[in-house]
Design a protein around this motif. Structure first.
Motif, PDB file in Angstrom:
ATOM      1  N   LYS A   2      31.628  17.857 -72.409  1.00  0.00           N
ATOM      2  CA  LYS A   2      31.025  19.413 -72.455  1.00  0.00           C
ATOM      3  C   LYS A   2      31.797  20.387 -71.810  1.00  0.00           C
ATOM      4  N   ASN A   3      31.721  21.523 -72.442  1.00  0.00           N
ATOM      5  CA  ASN A   3      32.316  22.694 -71.770  1.00  0.00           C
ATOM      6  C   ASN A   3      32.033  23.069 -70.412  1.00  0.00           C
ATOM      7  N   THR A  37      27.511  23.309 -80.266  1.00  0.00           N
ATOM      8  CA  THR A  37      28.194  24.640 -80.281  1.00  0.00           C
ATOM      9  C   THR A  37      26.889  25.347 -79.374  1.00  0.00           C
ATOM     10  N   SER A  38      27.538  26.161 -78.553  1.00  0.00           N
ATOM     11  CA  SER A  38      26.647  26.924 -77.618  1.00  0.00           C
ATOM     12  C   SER A  38      27.067  28.379 -77.702  1.00  0.00           C
ATOM     13  N   PHE A  39      26.198  29.377 -77.155  1.00  0.00           N
ATOM     14  CA  PHE A  39      26.517  30.648 -77.001  1.00  0.00           C
ATOM     15  C   PHE A  39      25.689  31.245 -75.976  1.00  0.00           C
ATOM     16  N   GLU A  80      32.168  21.706 -79.679  1.00  0.00           N
ATOM     17  CA  GLU A  80      33.106  20.390 -79.140  1.00  0.00           C
ATOM     18  C   GLU A  80      33.628  20.107 -80.701  1.00  0.00           C
ATOM     19  N   MET A  81      34.886  19.671 -80.624  1.00  0.00           N
ATOM     20  CA  MET A  81      35.676  19.148 -81.714  1.00  0.00           C
ATOM     21  C   MET A  81      36.268  17.983 -81.609  1.00  0.00           C
ATOM     22  N   LEU A  86      36.588  23.686 -77.951  1.00  0.00           N
ATOM     23  CA  LEU A  86      37.101  25.003 -78.067  1.00  0.00           C
ATOM     24  C   LEU A  86      36.091  26.030 -77.684  1.00  0.00           C
ATOM     25  N   GLY A  87      36.811  27.045 -76.849  1.00  0.00           N
ATOM     26  CA  GLY A  87      35.838  27.835 -76.106  1.00  0.00           C
ATOM     27  C   GLY A  87      36.543  29.233 -76.215  1.00  0.00           C
TER      28      GLY A  87
END
Length: 368
Positions: A2-3, A37-39, A80-81, A86-87
């Motif tokens: 997780k980012n 994917t998050s925003f 997440e890839m 990637l952020g």
């Protein structure tokens, strides 16, 4: 994997520290989080009633201004890839101080516009973000969410910039950060170099290099944070060359509501406000400064005493800045601030007083 949004947003981390609470209490508003994917969106808004006495000009003015930090809105992205995350972050910083000079054309600047790649190796950042030199000096300033010394008429106040540390101005960069190594964190990057030798044949044949090392530990209930950061670059033209170097450092110790922070910097050929392209060749004179701060948190209140100095041959001045401030948390997203600031500046070459200004600032800060 997780980012980690805290790691990606310097402003977010700085506000969490300044508000004296865990970062989780001031998390950005999550708009979307699905399938890796998050925003999210975060914001910072503030305004101060400012009453300022200029003792040299024998004038007193009342204003409504923003504080040391501008009003800001930021957007955070993460996807997440496989083994990578990637952020990205873009943040927009706006002044309210130009409301009579540019009534419907408020200045907006972009201080953060970058992407990140996170993995087991650490993180790589590409784009525009705050520099590493003097980064912790300013982000761990106890009056970050206050007012500080006077600044540009239509811009922010200066806090302790030029009275204890320079500004880690946002720059184009490619920066690598290690994973957390038991409290030790290392960051280093290449940055767009500044043209400090304008004129015929001007060149910067190598990038600017900046780095920062931080370490945090808890020793029998005493929380310690230490840091060292620096930068170096060279610029030359047909007749001149300037080597610019800077070193920043600091230590914070906290226990039972008390916190004591000492930091400083020393530099050569590096203007002690911010490094940038210049209209004329700058020299390689010295500058140094320090900042001592103490705070005590009692319930919802944090009391701060701050004193800083800068001595610059480069800019031909000596400054000192004293702030006494009280921060009151109405809740985790709403803060009231009262601060009294005393700023003095002397021209080194002549000994003449250049500024003697006392400022009372009463403000409110809203974050989300």
């Amino acid at each position: 994997m997780k980012n980690n949004n805290i790691r990606k947003s310097a402003l977010y981390l700085a506000l969490s520290v300044a508000m004296g609470a865990s970062a989780g209490a001031h998390a950005a508003v999550e708009i979307y989080n699905q399938d890796g994917t998050s925003f999210s969106v975060d914001g910072y808004f503030n305004a101060f009633y400012v009453n300022r006495e200029d003792k040299l000009a024998d004038t007193r003015n009342s204003d409504v201004k923003m504080g040391f930090l501008p009003n800001t809105i930021g957007f955070n992205f993460s996807k997440e890839m496989g083994e990578l995350t990637l952020g990205g972050r873009s943040s927009f910083w706006s002044t309210i101080n130009d409301s009579l000079q540019s009534p419907t054309d408020t200045a907006i600047d972009v201080r953060q516009l970058y992407a990140t790649v996170d993995g087991s190796f650490g993180q790589v950042l590409i784009g525009k973000d705050f520099g590493l030199y003097a980064r912790s000096n300013i982000f761990l300033d106890e009056i970050l969410m206050g007012f500080g010394s006077p600044g540009a008429p239509t811009g922010v106040s200066f806090g302790n910039i030029r009275t204890g540390y320079p500004y880690p101005n946002p720059s184009a960069q490619i920066t690598y950060r290690t994973p957390d190594l038991g409290g030790l964190n290392i960051a280093a990057g290449i940055f767009e170099p500044a043209n400090t030798t304008p004129g015929a044949g001007s060149e910067q044949s190598a990038p600017r290099i900046e780095a920062e090392v931080t370490y945090s530990a808890d020793l029998n209930g005493v929380s310690l944070t230490g840091w060292v950061n620096g930068r170096t670059q060279s610029s030359e033209n047909d007749t001149d060359s300037v080597d610019s170097t800077g070193l920043g450092y600091g230590l914070r110790a906290s226990v039972a509501g008390f916190s004591l922070t000492g930091s400083g910097f020393t530099s050569e050929g590096d203007v002690p406000v911010l490094i940038s392209d210049t209209a004329a060749t700058i020299g390689e004179e010295d500058a140094d400064g320090y900042l001592i701060q103490g705070s005590y948190t009692l319930g919802a209140n944090r009391f701060v005493l701050s004193y800083g100095e800068t001595d610059s041959d480069q800019a031909d001045y000596e400054t000192e800045n004293t702030s006494i401030a009280v921060f009151h948390d109405v809740n985790s997203n709403f803060k009231l601030v009262a601060e009294y600031n005393m700023f003095e500046q002397t021209t080194k070459s002549t000994g003449a007083d250049a500024a003697d200004i006392d400022t009372l600032a009463l403000g409110a800060v809203v974050t989300f």
